[in-house]
Design a protein around this motif. Structure first.
Motif, PDB file in Angstrom:
ATOM      1  N   ASP A 105      -1.157  -2.867  -0.958  1.00 16.76           N
ATOM      2  CA  ASP A 105      -1.050  -4.248  -0.483  1.00 16.76           C
ATOM      3  C   ASP A 105       0.395  -4.645  -0.224  1.00 16.76           C
ATOM      4  O   ASP A 105       0.688  -5.406   0.713  1.00 16.76           O
ATOM      5  N   ALA A 106       1.305  -4.150  -1.038  1.00 17.38           N
ATOM      6  CA  ALA A 106       2.727  -4.424  -0.795  1.00 17.38           C
ATOM      7  C   ALA A 106       3.161  -3.843   0.547  1.00 17.38           C
ATOM      8  O   ALA A 106       3.909  -4.473   1.308  1.00 17.38           O
ATOM      9  N   HIS A 107       2.662  -2.665   0.869  1.00 18.70           N
ATOM     10  CA  HIS A 107       2.995  -2.054   2.162  1.00 18.70           C
ATOM     11  C   HIS A 107       2.378  -2.837   3.325  1.00 18.70           C
ATOM     12  O   HIS A 107       2.980  -2.938   4.401  1.00 18.70           O
ATOM     13  N   ARG A 108       1.182  -3.371   3.117  1.00 18.21           N
ATOM     14  CA  ARG A 108       0.590  -4.187   4.186  1.00 18.21           C
ATOM     15  C   ARG A 108       1.438  -5.420   4.459  1.00 18.21           C
ATOM     16  O   ARG A 108       1.642  -5.810   5.613  1.00 18.21           O
ATOM     17  N   LEU A 109       1.959  -6.034   3.400  1.00 14.83           N
ATOM     18  CA  LEU A 109       2.815  -7.205   3.579  1.00 14.83           C
ATOM     19  C   LEU A 109       4.135  -6.823   4.248  1.00 14.83           C
ATOM     20  O   LEU A 109       4.660  -7.566   5.084  1.00 14.83           O
ATOM     21  N   LEU A 110       4.674  -5.691   3.898  1.00 19.39           N
ATOM     22  CA  LEU A 110       5.908  -5.233   4.533  1.00 19.39           C
ATOM     23  C   LEU A 110       5.681  -4.948   6.016  1.00 19.39           C
ATOM     24  O   LEU A 110       6.542  -5.246   6.854  1.00 19.39           O
ATOM     25  N   HIS A 111       4.525  -4.386   6.330  1.00 21.57           N
ATOM     26  CA  HIS A 111       4.208  -4.138   7.743  1.00 21.57           C
ATOM     27  C   HIS A 111       4.100  -5.459   8.504  1.00 21.57           C
ATOM     28  O   HIS A 111       4.639  -5.586   9.611  1.00 21.57           O
ATOM     29  N   VAL A 172      -0.921   0.615   8.474  1.00 18.28           N
ATOM     30  CA  VAL A 172      -0.169   1.256   7.398  1.00 18.28           C
ATOM     31  C   VAL A 172      -0.625   2.697   7.214  1.00 18.28           C
ATOM     32  O   VAL A 172       0.200   3.615   7.074  1.00 18.28           O
ATOM     33  N   ARG A 173      -1.927   2.918   7.236  1.00 19.01           N
ATOM     34  CA  ARG A 173      -2.451   4.279   7.098  1.00 19.01           C
ATOM     35  C   ARG A 173      -1.932   5.174   8.234  1.00 19.01           C
ATOM     36  O   ARG A 173      -1.580   6.343   8.007  1.00 19.01           O
ATOM     37  N   ALA A 174      -1.883   4.627   9.427  1.00 18.73           N
ATOM     38  CA  ALA A 174      -1.405   5.408  10.571  1.00 18.73           C
ATOM     39  C   ALA A 174       0.068   5.782  10.406  1.00 18.73           C
ATOM     40  O   ALA A 174       0.470   6.922  10.701  1.00 18.73           O
ATOM     41  N   GLN A 175       0.876   4.845   9.941  1.00 15.29           N
ATOM     42  CA  GLN A 175       2.292   5.137   9.720  1.00 15.29           C
ATOM     43  C   GLN A 175       2.477   6.164   8.618  1.00 15.29           C
ATOM     44  O   GLN A 175       3.308   7.074   8.733  1.00 15.29           O
ATOM     45  N   GLU A 176       1.721   6.017   7.546  1.00 11.15           N
ATOM     46  CA  GLU A 176       1.813   6.994   6.452  1.00 11.15           C
ATOM     47  C   GLU A 176       1.446   8.391   6.944  1.00 11.15           C
ATOM     48  O   GLU A 176       2.121   9.376   6.618  1.00 11.15           O
ATOM     49  N   ALA A 177       0.388   8.475   7.739  1.00 11.38           N
ATOM     50  CA  ALA A 177      -0.046   9.772   8.271  1.00 11.38           C
ATOM     51  C   ALA A 177       1.010  10.362   9.191  1.00 11.38           C
ATOM     52  O   ALA A 177       1.235  11.589   9.207  1.00 11.38           O
ATOM     53  N   LEU A 178       1.660   9.507   9.968  1.00  9.33           N
ATOM     54  CA  LEU A 178       2.708   9.971  10.873  1.00  9.33           C
ATOM     55  C   LEU A 178       3.822  10.670  10.115  1.00  9.33           C
ATOM     56  O   LEU A 178       4.270  11.765  10.498  1.00  9.33           O
ATOM     57  N   TYR A 179       4.261  10.065   9.025  1.00  4.94           N
ATOM     58  CA  TYR A 179       5.387  10.641   8.287  1.00  4.94           C
ATOM     59  C   TYR A 179       4.988  11.869   7.487  1.00  4.94           C
ATOM     60  O   TYR A 179       5.748  12.849   7.444  1.00  4.94           O
ATOM     61  N   THR A 180       3.815  11.860   6.875  1.00  4.94           N
ATOM     62  CA  THR A 180       3.394  13.046   6.132  1.00  4.94           C
ATOM     63  C   THR A 180       3.150  14.220   7.078  1.00  4.94           C
ATOM     64  O   THR A 180       3.486  15.364   6.758  1.00  4.94           O
ATOM     65  N   SER A 181       2.598  13.947   8.253  1.00  9.55           N
ATOM     66  CA  SER A 181       2.363  15.015   9.219  1.00  9.55           C
ATOM     67  C   SER A 181       3.678  15.549   9.792  1.00  9.55           C
ATOM     68  O   SER A 181       3.732  16.673  10.312  1.00  9.55           O
ATOM     69  N   SER A 182       4.736  14.752   9.670  1.00 11.62           N
ATOM     70  CA  SER A 182       6.064  15.186  10.128  1.00 11.62           C
ATOM     71  C   SER A 182       6.807  15.975   9.050  1.00 11.62           C
ATOM     72  O   SER A 182       7.953  16.382   9.262  1.00 11.62           O
ATOM     73  N   GLY A 183       6.157  16.150   7.896  1.00  8.19           N
ATOM     74  CA  GLY A 183       6.751  16.963   6.843  1.00  8.19           C
ATOM     75  C   GLY A 183       7.421  16.195   5.731  1.00  8.19           C
ATOM     76  O   GLY A 183       8.085  16.790   4.868  1.00  8.19           O
ATOM     77  N   ILE A 184       7.268  14.883   5.714  1.00  6.50           N
ATOM     78  CA  ILE A 184       7.874  14.090   4.638  1.00  6.50           C
ATOM     79  C   ILE A 184       6.887  13.971   3.489  1.00  6.50           C
ATOM     80  O   ILE A 184       5.812  13.392   3.629  1.00  6.50           O
ATOM     81  N   HIS A 185       7.271  14.526   2.345  1.00  7.84           N
ATOM     82  CA  HIS A 185       6.385  14.515   1.173  1.00  7.84           C
ATOM     83  C   HIS A 185       7.081  13.965  -0.071  1.00  7.84           C
ATOM     84  O   HIS A 185       6.515  13.992  -1.162  1.00  7.84           O
ATOM     85  N   SER A 186       8.307  13.494   0.096  1.00  4.02           N
ATOM     86  CA  SER A 186       9.020  12.843  -1.003  1.00  4.02           C
ATOM     87  C   SER A 186       9.896  11.752  -0.404  1.00  4.02           C
ATOM     88  O   SER A 186      10.261  11.817   0.770  1.00  4.02           O
ATOM     89  N   VAL A 187      10.205  10.768  -1.211  1.00  2.79           N
ATOM     90  CA  VAL A 187      10.984   9.635  -0.730  1.00  2.79           C
ATOM     91  C   VAL A 187      12.087   9.279  -1.736  1.00  2.79           C
ATOM     92  O   VAL A 187      12.000   9.654  -2.904  1.00  2.79           O
ATOM     93  N   PRO A 188      13.133   8.563  -1.239  1.00  7.01           N
ATOM     94  CA  PRO A 188      13.262   8.002   0.099  1.00  7.01           C
ATOM     95  C   PRO A 188      13.602   9.056   1.147  1.00  7.01           C
ATOM     96  O   PRO A 188      14.230  10.067   0.851  1.00  7.01           O
ATOM     97  N   ALA A 189      13.174   8.777   2.370  1.00  4.05           N
ATOM     98  CA  ALA A 189      13.542   9.587   3.525  1.00  4.05           C
ATOM     99  C   ALA A 189      14.145   8.644   4.554  1.00  4.05           C
ATOM    100  O   ALA A 189      13.509   7.668   4.940  1.00  4.05           O
TER     101      ALA A 189
END
Length: 221
Positions: A105-111, A172-189
């Protein structure tokens, strides 16, 4: 010649290294302003624990299950985190977070803030990080989230409507999928101009050097 950078800060509200990284990044950008280098920071979603159950989990129990670390090791890491935070002006609770919660929910508000109030998104992100890591508040609590929204100067009525619905969930789900599919698996990036990756909660000097070099390369091109 002035250079403007696009920076996507991929992170989770519950990540202490993200709080350190964002503070260090802002300090680096402040240093670079005198060199004609400016940037717009966009906060992007990443969930460290997307399947966290309602009510959250005790942080010591969670970290032991996830990483196999002991309470003593975790205490040492918290000391390191507090020291690194102090270096960049971010205050952590000496007792740690206490519990860890779902942050969707915090991510939805940030979006929402990024889409409708781009100039306030970073303020909301920083306020959420303070609420989580300094004040040990629940990131799944709508009451807490609305209070942070108000603190960031955003419309709480609109935020309440979002929290009471599924609005922006797919985004938000689409953005998360975009970054994980790009190879990001730890944060911050930290992704600069959609092509340069700086990983981890780096010290200010590391961000400063990397951004200066990227800006120089951009100017040369």
């Amino acid at each position: 010649m002035p250079t403007s950078l696009k920076i996507d800060f991929v992170s989770d509200v519950s990540c202490p290294w993200c709080a350190i990284g964002l503070s260090a990044l802002e300090a680096a950008l402040a240093r670079l302003q005198g060199e004609g280098i400016t940037a717009r920071v966009h906060c992007q979603p990443f969930e460290l624990n997307p399947r966290m159950a309602p009510g959250g989990q005790d942080i010591t129990e969670h970290l032991t299950q996830k990483y196999g670390s002991t309470a003593e090791q975790q205490a040492q890491i918290r000391d390191t985190i507090r020291q690194r935070g102090a270096e960049v002006g971010f205050e952590f609770s000496p007792a740690g977070r206490g519990r860890i919660y779902n942050t969707f929910d915090a991510h939805r508000l940030l979006h929402w803030a990024g889409v409708e109030h781009g100039d306030r998104q970073l303020a909301l992100k920083k306020a959420l990080l303070v609420a989580c890591h300094r004040d040990r508040q629940s990131m799944e609590s709508h009451e807490v989230l609305l209070a942070v929204v108000q603190q960031a100067g955003l419309d709480t009525t609109r935020a309440q409507s979002i929290l009471g619905s599924g609005e922006f969930a797919e985004d938000v789900r689409a953005q998360e999928a975009l970054y994980t599919s790009s190879g990001i698996h730890s944060v911050p990036a930290v992704i600069v101009n959609d092509q340069h990756l700086i990983s981890g909660g780096q010290p200010t000097a590391v961000f400063e050097q990397a951004l200066r070099q990227i800006a120089a390369d951009e100017a040369a091109d």
